[in-house]
Enzyme design. Structure first.
Site, PDB file in Angstrom:
ATOM      1  N   LYS A  99       5.805   0.870  12.047  1.00  0.00           N
ATOM      2  CA  LYS A  99       6.633  -0.270  11.607  1.00  0.00           C
ATOM      3  C   LYS A  99       7.936  -0.379  12.411  1.00  0.00           C
ATOM      4  O   LYS A  99       8.681  -1.332  12.251  1.00  0.00           O
ATOM      5  CB  LYS A  99       6.981  -0.127  10.120  1.00  0.00           C
ATOM      6  CG  LYS A  99       5.786   0.093   9.184  1.00  0.00           C
ATOM      7  CD  LYS A  99       4.951  -1.145   9.048  1.00  0.00           C
ATOM      8  CE  LYS A  99       3.787  -1.030   8.086  1.00  0.00           C
ATOM      9  NZ  LYS A  99       4.122  -0.967   6.699  1.00  0.00           N
ATOM     10  N   ASP A 122       7.452  -4.300   6.528  1.00  0.00           N
ATOM     11  CA  ASP A 122       6.513  -4.677   7.595  1.00  0.00           C
ATOM     12  C   ASP A 122       7.071  -4.306   8.969  1.00  0.00           C
ATOM     13  O   ASP A 122       6.311  -4.025   9.893  1.00  0.00           O
ATOM     14  CB  ASP A 122       6.215  -6.175   7.508  1.00  0.00           C
ATOM     15  CG  ASP A 122       5.577  -6.514   6.173  1.00  0.00           C
ATOM     16  OD1 ASP A 122       4.503  -5.954   5.889  1.00  0.00           O
ATOM     17  OD2 ASP A 122       6.173  -7.274   5.396  1.00  0.00           O
ATOM     18  N   GLU A 144      11.199  -8.615  -4.625  1.00  0.00           N
ATOM     19  CA  GLU A 144      11.645  -7.390  -3.939  1.00  0.00           C
ATOM     20  C   GLU A 144      13.143  -7.472  -3.641  1.00  0.00           C
ATOM     21  O   GLU A 144      13.880  -6.499  -3.838  1.00  0.00           O
ATOM     22  CB  GLU A 144      10.845  -7.204  -2.649  1.00  0.00           C
ATOM     23  CG  GLU A 144       9.385  -6.860  -2.914  1.00  0.00           C
ATOM     24  CD  GLU A 144       8.516  -6.837  -1.671  1.00  0.00           C
ATOM     25  OE1 GLU A 144       7.414  -6.276  -1.757  1.00  0.00           O
ATOM     26  OE2 GLU A 144       8.912  -7.380  -0.637  1.00  0.00           O
ATOM     27  N   GLY A 187       7.626  -8.830   3.019  1.00  0.00           N
ATOM     28  CA  GLY A 187       6.947 -10.000   2.476  1.00  0.00           C
ATOM     29  C   GLY A 187       5.510 -10.151   2.927  1.00  0.00           C
ATOM     30  O   GLY A 187       4.863 -11.149   2.603  1.00  0.00           O
ATOM     31  N   GLY A 219       3.115  -8.784   1.726  1.00  0.00           N
ATOM     32  CA  GLY A 219       2.330  -8.901   0.491  1.00  0.00           C
ATOM     33  C   GLY A 219       2.751 -10.091  -0.354  1.00  0.00           C
ATOM     34  O   GLY A 219       2.200 -10.317  -1.431  1.00  0.00           O
ATOM     35  N   SER A 231       0.822  -1.216   0.000  1.00  0.00           N
ATOM     36  CA  SER A 231       0.000   0.000   0.000  1.00  0.00           C
ATOM     37  C   SER A 231       0.859   1.271   0.000  1.00  0.00           C
ATOM     38  O   SER A 231       0.483   2.277  -0.620  1.00  0.00           O
ATOM     39  CB  SER A 231      -0.944  -0.011   1.209  1.00  0.00           C
ATOM     40  OG  SER A 231      -0.207  -0.092   2.408  1.00  0.00           O
TER      41      SER A 231
HETATM   42  C1  5RP Z   1       5.229  -6.738   0.275  1.00  0.00           C
HETATM   43  C2  5RP Z   1       6.027  -5.994   1.272  1.00  0.00           C
HETATM   44  C3  5RP Z   1       5.530  -4.648   1.682  1.00  0.00           C
HETATM   45  O1  5RP Z   1       6.546  -3.727   1.502  1.00  0.00           O
HETATM   46  C4  5RP Z   1       5.142  -4.701   3.134  1.00  0.00           C
HETATM   47  O2  5RP Z   1       4.198  -5.735   3.328  1.00  0.00           O
HETATM   48  C5  5RP Z   1       4.569  -3.367   3.612  1.00  0.00           C
HETATM   49  O3  5RP Z   1       3.336  -3.133   3.002  1.00  0.00           O
HETATM   50  P1  5RP Z   1       2.473  -1.846   3.264  1.00  0.00           P
HETATM   51  O4  5RP Z   1       3.169  -0.710   2.617  1.00  0.00           O
HETATM   52  O5  5RP Z   1       1.147  -2.179   2.614  1.00  0.00           O
HETATM   53  O6  5RP Z   1       2.334  -1.666   4.753  1.00  0.00           O
HETATM   54  O7  5RP Z   1       7.052  -6.423   1.737  1.00  0.00           O
HETATM   55  O8  5RP Z   1       5.741  -8.022   0.035  1.00  0.00           O
END
Ligand code: 5RP
Length: 222
Positions: free
Chosen positions: A125, A88, A107, A99, A101, A30
């Protein structure tokens, strides 16, 4: 200020790290989505972008931003100028868990192909010790139980991410209950378990810079 508003602020702040006439590595999630939307405003000033997931490629293309395959990009430039992505969790040493997502493998590849990784996060975070967020591990399906047993030996509780297949056709094990006091050692250890494609610790190559959104503004760490 809401979490969403903090994400918006760091996404906009990351534009300052985008070099003109360069190829930009773009993350997933996001916060990365907000960055993509902001990047659209300067799309005529970059050569294009390399995406870390199919979802990101679609969003970039939807804005009319040229999407290059990584192999194609690396025939044109020795490295991408910058990789911009969320996380995260992050700690004071700019080690990350990524990860959430499920895009961790691509990545890590795109981050490794970039001169520096600028991580865009909101203050929720930040942690003292990584591991409160379950550690994602991308695994070749036939190695699921082998890798799960190794995660248990490390003190974690692995759970299959139900109904999820990565862009590479693999599964994700989310490992709960870890306290990652040695991110580099844990990343190396998990990399050596047969069947592990990638683990979500980004320590061997952490973020060069963390932009952290707070209600008071964006802080630059690193
Ligand atoms: C996806 C990721 C994202 O960077 C992580 O989950 C953070 O997501 P968000 O910006 O929605 O909080 O590693 O694989």
């Amino acid at each position: 200020m809401t979490q969403d508003e903090m994400k918006q602020k760091v996404a906009e702040a990351a534009l300052a790290y985008v070099e003109e006439d360069s190829i930009v590595g773009v993350g997933t999630g996001s916060t990365a989505n907000k960055f993509i939307d902001a990047l659209a405003g300067m799309k005529s000033r970059i050569l294009g972008a390399v995406a870390s997931s199919n979802a990101t490629a679609e969003r970039l293309a939807g804005h009319g931003i040229r999407v290059l395959d990584l192999n194609e990009a690396l025939t044109q430039v020795p490295a991408l100028s910058v990789y911009i992505d969320g996380a995260d969790e992050f700690d004071a040493g700019r080690n990350l868990i990524k990860g959430g997502g499920g895009a961790l493998t691509r990545e890590k590849i795109v981050a490794a192909a970039s001169r520096r990784f600028v991580c865009i996060v909101d203050e929720t975070k930040r942690v003292d010790v990584l591991g409160a967020f379950p550690l994602p591990i991308e695994v070749i399906p036939m190695a699921r139980e082998l890798v799960a047993a190794e995660a248990r030996k490390l003190g974690g509780e692995p759970r299959l991410r139900e109904g999820f297949t990565t862009d590479n056709g693999n599964i994700i094990l989310d490992v709960h209950g870890l306290r990652i006091t040695d991110p580099r050692g844990m990343e190396e250890h998990l990399n050596n378990v047969p069947g592990v494609v990638t683990n979500g610790i980004f320590s061997l190559q952490g973020a060069a810079i963390v932009l952290m959104g707070t209600p008071a503004g964006v802080q630059t760490i690193g």
